[in-house]
Design an enzyme around this catalytic site. Sequence first.
Site: not given
Ligand code: ARG
Length: 457
Positions: A22, A109, A154-155, A276, A282, A289, A316, A324
């Site tokens: 990650s 964790n 309204t509407h 445009s 335009k 938007e 966990y 994330k």
């Molecule tokens: N990179 C992990 C996460 O974002 C961190 C926690 C990892 N924990 C584990 N037991 N592998 O969740």
Amino acid sequence: MVLWEGRFKKKIDPKTNDFNSSIKFDNRLYREDIEGSIAHCTMLGKQNIISKEDSKLIIEELKNILSDIETDKLKFDENAEDIHMFIESELIKRIGDAGKRLHTARSRNDQIALDIKMYLKKEINEIINLVKQLIVVLLEKAEANLDTIMPGYTHMQRAQPITFAHYLMAYVEMFLRDIDRLKDTFKRTDTMPLGSSALAGTTFNIDRNMVKDLLGFKEITKNSLDGVSDRDYIIEFSSDISIMMMHLSRLSEEIIMWCSWEFKFIELDDAFSTGSSIMPQKKNPDIAELIRGKTGRVYGNLIQILTTMKALPLAYNKDMQEDKEGIFDTIDTIKLCITTIIPMIKTFKVLKNNMREAAKKGFINATDCADYLTKKQVPFRKAYKIVGNLVSYCIDNNKTLEDLTIEEYKNVDKNFEKDIYKAIKLEECVKNRNIIGGPSPEIVENRIKEVKTLVCC
Ligand code: ARG
């Protein structure tokens, strides 16, 4: 360096490592991760779980790592499993055995739960400040348009007269609620999870309250399983921001409509609109938007995290690493949208005459006409019908209520007197709607003053 060596006889397959890693996205948590580690290490030293010397050494080196990252001397290793492993490995590389003591009584964790909470608390405050800036711009615009009459709808049908200030202040109320919601989410994010460890706490004599105080949290989490598996704060935050994006999207939608030739209530500044590639005439409201469009991805992020969490057993699970990217994207998107819409609102021109012209048509003072009779003791339902007939008469004869002669009025009801013309004058209709929450300039001005004290300090 693989920190979980021992149990394993083989190295992880490189592609699997990429899949599992990650670091490409959680590297943005490096500061929180280091600050959390410094607090944890301070506590370990103070509780004599590790020696004071080791604690000092670790803290010094963590600070060096932080500064090296910030000055670009240290690059993130793309092969690291995550930001936590990267920083810990780097620490061990630099100070050896002392560094190996940092992770005592801690797990990734509780570490990741801590990092996200710290990051989110900071971002919530930043977003609240941005929303306040947006509110200030809306207040300024409203102040300049207290008497700018426009039709309220309204509407999507012209309904009753309001002012542009009153309209803008409706959005101010929405954004104030958005701030309130974020403050509420902050409370539940302000609980310190470290000490939950992997799932079942620790046998070390740690001082969780000390870590909480060092990191400026209000409370500590009260159950180690919940401490590591709770992601409610991410879901709450994502839904707060989804609601805020919905508000921004509604505002954008109206900006888009009002720039159109069909309305022409406002004119965007050239610097905040686009042309445009083929049609020379335009001038497009692309920015509004895009804000409307980006609302979809923020909703998507909310649904993603809800779905990821829905069947996870305690505590966990690696699924939670998927929390994330969505939350980071939501944060980036809302900040970008607010900072982009602020100057666009600040600089658009309000075409007061066009608003006033639109207000002349559509019989938006018909309710006031009926109210006039009602105030003369004609039952409202009866007055409603009389004015309905008058409107129909006007449509047939291509007239407005203002055009009718007093004879024409009296023909339908003898209660009509000359003062009817004053009663249906749009400025009067607005001015007399002076109950709290109404569009009367005086009432709106008071609310502007109130809100100023709430957001400007
Ligand atoms: N990179 C992990 C996460 O974002 C961190 C926690 C990892 N924990 C584990 N037991 N592998 O969740």
